[in-house]
Design a protein around this motif. Structure first.
Motif, PDB file in Angstrom:
ATOM      1  N   GLY A  46      61.003 -10.495  46.217  1.00 13.15           N
ATOM      2  CA  GLY A  46      61.995  -9.709  45.485  1.00 13.15           C
ATOM      3  C   GLY A  46      62.961 -10.582  44.706  1.00 13.15           C
ATOM      4  O   GLY A  46      63.321 -10.276  43.566  1.00 13.15           O
ATOM      5  N   THR A  49      61.224 -12.043  41.622  1.00 12.96           N
ATOM      6  CA  THR A  49      61.122 -11.049  40.547  1.00 12.96           C
ATOM      7  C   THR A  49      62.454 -10.879  39.844  1.00 12.96           C
ATOM      8  O   THR A  49      62.540 -10.822  38.607  1.00 12.96           O
ATOM      9  CB  THR A  49      60.653  -9.707  41.115  1.00 12.96           C
ATOM     10  N   ALA A  50      63.546 -10.785  40.622  1.00 13.41           N
ATOM     11  CA  ALA A  50      64.870 -10.565  40.030  1.00 13.41           C
ATOM     12  C   ALA A  50      65.308 -11.730  39.162  1.00 13.41           C
ATOM     13  O   ALA A  50      65.954 -11.544  38.132  1.00 13.41           O
ATOM     14  CB  ALA A  50      65.895 -10.324  41.142  1.00 13.41           C
ATOM     15  N   GLY A 189      65.594   3.709  39.134  1.00 10.02           N
ATOM     16  CA  GLY A 189      64.243   3.191  39.028  1.00 10.02           C
ATOM     17  C   GLY A 189      63.571   3.437  37.701  1.00 10.02           C
ATOM     18  O   GLY A 189      62.410   3.048  37.508  1.00 10.02           O
ATOM     19  N   ALA A 191      62.386   3.078  33.848  1.00 15.36           N
ATOM     20  CA  ALA A 191      62.027   1.902  33.052  1.00 15.36           C
ATOM     21  C   ALA A 191      62.881   1.850  31.789  1.00 15.36           C
ATOM     22  O   ALA A 191      63.046   2.856  31.094  1.00 15.36           O
ATOM     23  CB  ALA A 191      60.554   1.948  32.675  1.00 15.36           C
ATOM     24  N   ARG A 207      69.746  -4.101  35.289  1.00 18.12           N
ATOM     25  CA  ARG A 207      69.043  -4.399  36.535  1.00 18.12           C
ATOM     26  C   ARG A 207      69.919  -4.091  37.751  1.00 18.12           C
ATOM     27  O   ARG A 207      69.422  -3.620  38.781  1.00 18.12           O
ATOM     28  CB  ARG A 207      68.610  -5.869  36.536  1.00 18.12           C
ATOM     29  N   GLY A 210      69.622  -0.765  39.373  1.00 13.38           N
ATOM     30  CA  GLY A 210      68.351  -0.414  39.994  1.00 13.38           C
ATOM     31  C   GLY A 210      67.291   0.044  39.022  1.00 13.38           C
ATOM     32  O   GLY A 210      66.313   0.690  39.420  1.00 13.38           O
ATOM     33  N   LEU A 211      67.458  -0.288  37.734  1.00 10.12           N
ATOM     34  CA  LEU A 211      66.488   0.113  36.730  1.00 10.12           C
ATOM     35  C   LEU A 211      65.362  -0.920  36.614  1.00 10.12           C
ATOM     36  O   LEU A 211      65.547  -2.097  36.930  1.00 10.12           O
ATOM     37  CB  LEU A 211      67.185   0.283  35.381  1.00 10.12           C
ATOM     38  N   ASP A 212      64.216  -0.467  36.163  1.00  8.61           N
ATOM     39  CA  ASP A 212      63.049  -1.330  35.989  1.00  8.61           C
ATOM     40  C   ASP A 212      63.083  -1.915  34.577  1.00  8.61           C
ATOM     41  O   ASP A 212      62.950  -1.189  33.590  1.00  8.61           O
ATOM     42  CB  ASP A 212      61.773  -0.514  36.191  1.00  8.61           C
ATOM     43  N   ILE A 213      63.290  -3.220  34.481  1.00  2.34           N
ATOM     44  CA  ILE A 213      63.438  -3.883  33.181  1.00  2.34           C
ATOM     45  C   ILE A 213      62.064  -4.219  32.609  1.00  2.34           C
ATOM     46  O   ILE A 213      61.245  -4.864  33.268  1.00  2.34           O
ATOM     47  CB  ILE A 213      64.285  -5.161  33.317  1.00  2.34           C
ATOM     48  N   VAL A 214      61.828  -3.790  31.367  1.00  2.00           N
ATOM     49  CA  VAL A 214      60.551  -4.031  30.698  1.00  2.00           C
ATOM     50  C   VAL A 214      60.815  -4.893  29.456  1.00  2.00           C
ATOM     51  O   VAL A 214      61.302  -4.383  28.438  1.00  2.00           O
ATOM     52  CB  VAL A 214      59.881  -2.708  30.275  1.00  2.00           C
ATOM     53  N   CYS A 232      59.081   4.839  29.132  1.00  2.00           N
ATOM     54  CA  CYS A 232      60.437   4.297  29.272  1.00  2.00           C
ATOM     55  C   CYS A 232      61.466   5.424  29.112  1.00  2.00           C
ATOM     56  O   CYS A 232      61.266   6.365  28.338  1.00  2.00           O
ATOM     57  CB  CYS A 232      60.696   3.216  28.231  1.00  2.00           C
TER      58      CYS A 232
END
Length: 449
Positions: A46, A49-50, A189, A191, A207, A210-214, A232
């Motif tokens: 984790g 990834t961060a 969560g 994107a 981030r 808690g959002l999914d960064i693309v 997204c």
């Protein structure tokens, strides 16, 4: 312990291995109180990834801390802090030759710093005196102050070609703070597409919610809209003067992005952090002007006046605006009114417009100085005639140029710093707004010499 709460900064251009830097940062977090005995550390996967590093880096850092005895692993339960290390001597910075040397002071070449040298001090003092005239507020104002909204509305009309509908302006504490608030309005969560390379503070704010960064690549026409994946919830972009590559999003890309926003119900976050600063070319239409129903437009006083004010603004669609107000009423979050009063006072009698004209002249001259220094050194340069930074391409390459400048006492950032993953492009991000012209000349001589 949440990953986002840990103050972990890694210098990808530094001479120390990333694993050593990470171990140092975790020790520092414990010594500073961010970590306490009994706190559970993030998993190595984790954390990797961060931070955008390999798991090998985080595993090596944890192994070092385990060997030192201040963290311990529990089978099936994770890794926990067992003790707080005492103060450690700071590691000396290494020069390009590997010899210890002093860490350079913050550089006048740092991008993102404003040109306070262009501020008329009499104007500045006059605005602060005028801001003190109204009676103190007796209640919080989550939306911000009406005089500030009026000043922003006039400013956007004159300098950005945007006419906000009545009630559409919200006061903020700046673009980064606004992104952090907007992030909390998006589904957990979800994107969010971001520019790569891009603005690290905005990415961190997204981030942290808690959002999914693309990450989405950037080229000479700005954000590659076709590379934004389906599904997204939002897209964060700096179309007027992309940070850090200094290009602007083409008209075709702007149309493509708003068409996708309408077709897929995307929220577009348009960070117009220095859009007022254009020199030789007319601005393209703002995304908020093309699709006001799907775009949140963000602006700030930090780049055109000073971060001392701590204020910015947002123009948002009604549904977003209502949700934003509700969030503030529930959390007590609100921008400080002092900077709003000063900004309104600057705008009231034309001082702000006069300042912007003076600022554009000053920054245009400074930009020419950077380009001349680059030409004399045989370096290529890239950047729209706008904003307060350029990207330079030294023949020796980014890493060598960063190290050589640091050895001469000048800090400069490479594009690698603005990637979440492996760098796609390289170059030096050179700001030209900070300090005096003499400071700038000396720093450029050290950089290109």
């Amino acid at each position: 312990m949440e990953i986002e709460a840990l103050p972990l900064l890694l210098d990808r251009d530094g001479t120390l291995p990333l694993a050593v830097q990470l171990a140092d940062a975790l020790r520092g977090a414990a010594a500073g109180g961010a970590l306490r005995p009994g706190d559970r550390l993030p998993s190595t996967r984790g954390l990797a990834t961060a931070l955008g590093v390999s798991r090998t880096v985080t595993a090596a850092a944890y192994d070092q801390l385990l060997a030192e005895g201040w963290v311990a692993g529990r089978v099936g339960a994770g890794t926990y802090v067992t003790a707080v290390p005492g103060p450690r001597a700071a590691r000396p910075a290494a020069s390009a030759a590997g010899v210890a040397g002093p860490e350079p002071e913050p550089s006048v070449l740092d991008p993102g710093r404003p040109c306070v040298a262009a501020l008329d001090r009499a104007m500045w003092r006059r605005a602060w005196r005028a801001a003190a005239d109204p009676d103190p507020d007796d209640r919080p104002r989550p939306d911000g102050l009406a005089p500030f909204h009026e000043a922003v509305t006039g400013h956007l009309l004159r300098h950005r070609g945007l006419t906000p509908p009545a009630g559409a302006v919200l006061s903020t504490a700046g673009t980064s703070a606004a992104v952090a608030e907007l992030a909390r309005l998006l589904p957990a969560g979800a994107a969010v597409a971001v520019e790569e390379p891009g603005y690290p503070r905005a990415v961190s704010a997204l981030r942290a919610a808690g959002l999914d960064i693309v990450p989405v690549p950037v080229d000479g026409d700005g954000l590659v809209v076709d590379a934004v994946p389906a599904g997204c919830a939002a897209v964060y972009t700096t179309p007027a003067h992309q940070f850090p590559t200094a290009v602007r999003m083409s008209a075709a890309r702007r149309v493509a992005l708003v068409e996708r926003a309408r077709a897929e119900d995307l929220l577009v976050i348009e960070d117009d952090y220095d859009g007022e600063l254009r020199y030789d070319v007319a601005p393209l239409p703002l995304l908020a002007a093309l699709a006001p129903d799907h775009v949140v437009h963000l602006g700030t006083a930090s780049k055109i006046v000073s971060p001392t004010l701590g204020v910015g603004w947002a123009v948002a669609p009604p549904a977003v605006r209502d949700a934003w107000r509700d969030l503030r009423s529930r959390t007590g979050t609100r921008p400080s009114p002092a900077g709003q009063r000063v900004f309104a006072a600057l705008a009231a009698h034309g001082d702000l417009s006069r300042h912007l004209r003076r600022l554009r002249r000053e920054l245009r001259a400074r930009r020419d100085t950077v380009l001349e220094a680059a030409r004399d050194a045989g370096w290529a340069a890239r950047g729209d005639p706008a904003g307060a930074h350029l990207v330079l391409f030294p023949p020796a390459g980014e890493a060598a140029a960063v190290a050589a400048a640091r050895a001469r006492g000048v800090a400069v950032s490479g594009l690698a710093r603005y990637h979440a993953g492996a760098p796609r492009v390289s170059g030096l991000v050179v700001g030209y707004a900070a300090g005096t012209r003499a400071d700038q000349a000396a720093a450029l001589a050290a950089l290109t010499g």
